[in-house]
Design a protein around this motif. Sequence first.
Motif, PDB file in Angstrom:
ATOM      1  N   PHE A  51     103.848  28.517  23.257  1.00 49.16           N
ATOM      2  CA  PHE A  51     101.712  28.489  23.735  1.00 49.16           C
ATOM      3  C   PHE A  51     101.267  27.655  22.600  1.00 49.16           C
ATOM      4  N   ASP A  52     101.860  27.105  21.322  1.00 44.45           N
ATOM      5  CA  ASP A  52     101.660  27.035  20.099  1.00 44.45           C
ATOM      6  C   ASP A  52     101.715  25.468  19.961  1.00 44.45           C
ATOM      7  N   GLU A  53     102.683  24.817  19.754  1.00 44.37           N
ATOM      8  CA  GLU A  53     103.181  23.774  19.832  1.00 44.37           C
ATOM      9  C   GLU A  53     102.060  22.547  20.437  1.00 44.37           C
ATOM     10  N   GLY A  54     101.678  21.914  20.087  1.00 46.26           N
ATOM     11  CA  GLY A  54     100.837  21.069  20.602  1.00 46.26           C
ATOM     12  C   GLY A  54      99.501  21.761  20.434  1.00 46.26           C
ATOM     13  N   LEU A  55      99.144  22.169  20.707  1.00 49.87           N
ATOM     14  CA  LEU A  55      97.624  23.452  20.765  1.00 49.87           C
ATOM     15  C   LEU A  55      96.947  23.570  19.210  1.00 49.87           C
ATOM     16  N   VAL A  56      97.409  21.966  18.391  1.00 52.53           N
ATOM     17  CA  VAL A  56      96.644  21.614  16.921  1.00 52.53           C
ATOM     18  C   VAL A  56      95.480  22.103  17.671  1.00 52.53           C
ATOM     19  N   GLY A  57      95.133  22.963  16.009  1.00 53.92           N
ATOM     20  CA  GLY A  57      93.449  23.742  15.687  1.00 53.92           C
ATOM     21  C   GLY A  57      92.630  24.684  16.668  1.00 53.92           C
ATOM     22  N   ILE A  58      93.712  25.261  17.660  1.00 61.33           N
ATOM     23  CA  ILE A  58      93.458  26.388  18.161  1.00 61.33           C
ATOM     24  C   ILE A  58      92.372  27.017  17.232  1.00 61.33           C
ATOM     25  N   ASP A  59      93.299  27.665  16.887  1.00 59.21           N
ATOM     26  CA  ASP A  59      93.026  29.564  16.525  1.00 59.21           C
ATOM     27  C   ASP A  59      91.527  29.377  15.607  1.00 59.21           C
ATOM     28  N   SER A  60      91.502  28.149  14.678  1.00 60.68           N
ATOM     29  CA  SER A  60      90.754  27.908  14.139  1.00 60.68           C
ATOM     30  C   SER A  60      89.425  28.683  15.440  1.00 60.68           C
ATOM     31  N   ARG A  61      89.757  27.472  16.216  1.00 66.04           N
ATOM     32  CA  ARG A  61      88.914  27.203  17.462  1.00 66.04           C
ATOM     33  C   ARG A  61      88.050  28.667  17.900  1.00 66.04           C
ATOM     34  N   VAL A  62      89.019  28.877  18.176  1.00 66.92           N
ATOM     35  CA  VAL A  62      88.513  30.359  19.228  1.00 66.92           C
ATOM     36  C   VAL A  62      88.026  31.343  18.535  1.00 66.92           C
TER      37      VAL A  62
ATOM     38  N   PHE B  63      89.396  34.669  26.821  1.00 70.00           N
ATOM     39  CA  PHE B  63      89.761  35.833  26.830  1.00 70.00           C
ATOM     40  C   PHE B  63      90.719  36.434  27.260  1.00 70.00           C
ATOM     41  N   ASP B  64      92.024  36.335  26.306  1.00 71.30           N
ATOM     42  CA  ASP B  64      92.967  37.058  26.529  1.00 71.30           C
ATOM     43  C   ASP B  64      92.496  38.276  25.632  1.00 71.30           C
ATOM     44  N   ARG B  65      92.099  37.436  24.016  1.00 71.23           N
ATOM     45  CA  ARG B  65      92.497  37.974  22.934  1.00 71.23           C
ATOM     46  C   ARG B  65      91.055  39.371  22.664  1.00 71.23           C
ATOM     47  N   ILE B  66      89.784  39.509  23.715  1.00 67.88           N
ATOM     48  CA  ILE B  66      89.127  40.197  23.690  1.00 67.88           C
ATOM     49  C   ILE B  66      88.929  41.142  24.822  1.00 67.88           C
ATOM     50  N   SER B  67      90.224  40.348  26.306  1.00 71.09           N
ATOM     51  CA  SER B  67      89.349  41.519  27.803  1.00 71.09           C
ATOM     52  C   SER B  67      89.725  42.835  27.397  1.00 71.09           C
ATOM     53  N   ASP B  68      90.757  43.307  26.801  1.00 70.99           N
ATOM     54  CA  ASP B  68      91.148  44.983  26.892  1.00 70.99           C
ATOM     55  C   ASP B  68      89.608  45.719  26.343  1.00 70.99           C
ATOM     56  N   GLN B  69      89.087  44.695  25.657  1.00 75.58           N
ATOM     57  CA  GLN B  69      87.362  45.886  25.587  1.00 75.58           C
ATOM     58  C   GLN B  69      86.531  45.570  26.918  1.00 75.58           C
ATOM     59  N   PHE B  70      87.154  45.753  27.967  1.00 76.04           N
ATOM     60  CA  PHE B  70      85.606  45.770  29.031  1.00 76.04           C
ATOM     61  C   PHE B  70      86.887  46.410  29.833  1.00 76.04           C
ATOM     62  N   ASN B  71      85.423  47.041  30.753  1.00 76.05           N
ATOM     63  CA  ASN B  71      86.400  48.072  31.875  1.00 76.05           C
ATOM     64  C   ASN B  71      86.718  47.006  33.484  1.00 76.05           C
ATOM     65  N   ARG B  72      85.983  45.248  33.257  1.00 77.44           N
ATOM     66  CA  ARG B  72      86.332  44.908  34.237  1.00 77.44           C
ATOM     67  C   ARG B  72      86.402  43.753  33.293  1.00 77.44           C
ATOM     68  N   ARG B  73      87.357  42.572  34.688  1.00 81.16           N
ATOM     69  CA  ARG B  73      87.410  41.275  33.263  1.00 81.16           C
ATOM     70  C   ARG B  73      87.995  40.115  34.264  1.00 81.16           C
ATOM     71  N   CYS B  74      87.141  38.903  34.539  1.00 78.52           N
ATOM     72  CA  CYS B  74      87.756  38.301  35.668  1.00 78.52           C
ATOM     73  C   CYS B  74      88.188  36.598  34.896  1.00 78.52           C
ATOM     74  N   PHE B  75      88.689  35.968  34.800  1.00 77.87           N
ATOM     75  CA  PHE B  75      88.727  34.612  34.990  1.00 77.87           C
ATOM     76  C   PHE B  75      89.183  33.651  35.883  1.00 77.87           C
TER      77      PHE B  75
END
Length: 374
Positions: free
Chosen positions: A190-201, A234-246
């Motif tokens: 998931f992280d290979e090639g996704l340079v700098g993604i965590d800081s932006r999320v 979305f994946d990081r915070i989705s469990d905080q909501f009763n309903r969700r959709c991507f």
Amino acid sequence: MASSSSSSLITLPSKKYDVFISFRGADIRDGFLSHLREALRQNEANTFVDEKLDRGEEISSSLLEIIEESYFSLVILSENYAYSPWCLEELVKILECKKDMEQMVLPVFYCIDPTHVQELTGSFGAALAKHREVFNNSLDKVESWCQALREIAGIAGLVSHNIKPDSELIKEIDKHISEKLNDVFPSHSFDEGLVGIDSRVKDAQSLLCLESTRVLGIWGMGGTGKTTIAEKLFDRISDQFNRRCFAANVREKFEKYGPDLCRKEILFQVLGRESCNLGLPTRRRLSREKVLIALDDVSDSDQIERSIGKPAIYGPGSKFIITSRDKQLLRNMEAQIYEVEKLNDCESSCLFRFHAFKQDIAGKDYMVFVREGR
């Protein structure tokens, strides 16, 4: 930074759900399903359960699409499972996906003898005899159910009689699913090639978590990673909501299929049942729900309006993530806008090393090579 299209290290196409659970609710002991879902959630498996759907004789097209959009199907076969045409249609679809799309499948024989499924005896034989009477004008459908039951019984699964109590069975199910999903998605992929993604999320999340933010707009040109940021947020915070959709590729879906299908798909995920319109009864229901909805690649305000209506109609605490190349569109939505940052020199260097050498190469010789443009 790599965009969503750059996750080429994953061999299977991207899907919305990790696990789809097929079951007959009346047969499952109180607490079993909720504890199972919690165990899967703890392992960050995105699970779809159709427990809130009205069970008619005809399975909905939206549910069939959700089965297709799952990497793994868990089939909980119980005493009265075969009495439900809905469950049997789910099973047929699941096995089609196993054959055509290499979907992973695990049968769980819950408080039943597996031979009754294999040989169509006991309650399974009685259920199919009843179906032959009811569906006497479409016996080919009943035969497809028989074949599906025989096939699922031939797949190695778990038998509840051999694994007691239920808590141990849940552990075994969770372990099996986690191992299979990890085979598809090694932890590093998931992280290979996704340079700098965590800081932006994290930056985008800090804006979304502001009390005043109801709509977060993720803005940037094509290929800058808007979709990847939205997915991970979305994946990081989705469990905080009763309903969700991507909802992915909104612009493309509108162009190909029109607004009705998009709206139907979103409302199905949010409400857990078929709904084609945003009439008063639906809006009244949505006003009571705390939802998280992400709309990816939106190019026109009409796409938002006709997909989900106005964000104001949803319940307190609801949040919306919209990715777009059109900054003015996001301003018109009164969104808090996160502008995707370009890679800095260090990140650009890391991304170059990864794609050029397929590994993270560092050191004096490499830096000389880059600076001198060799």
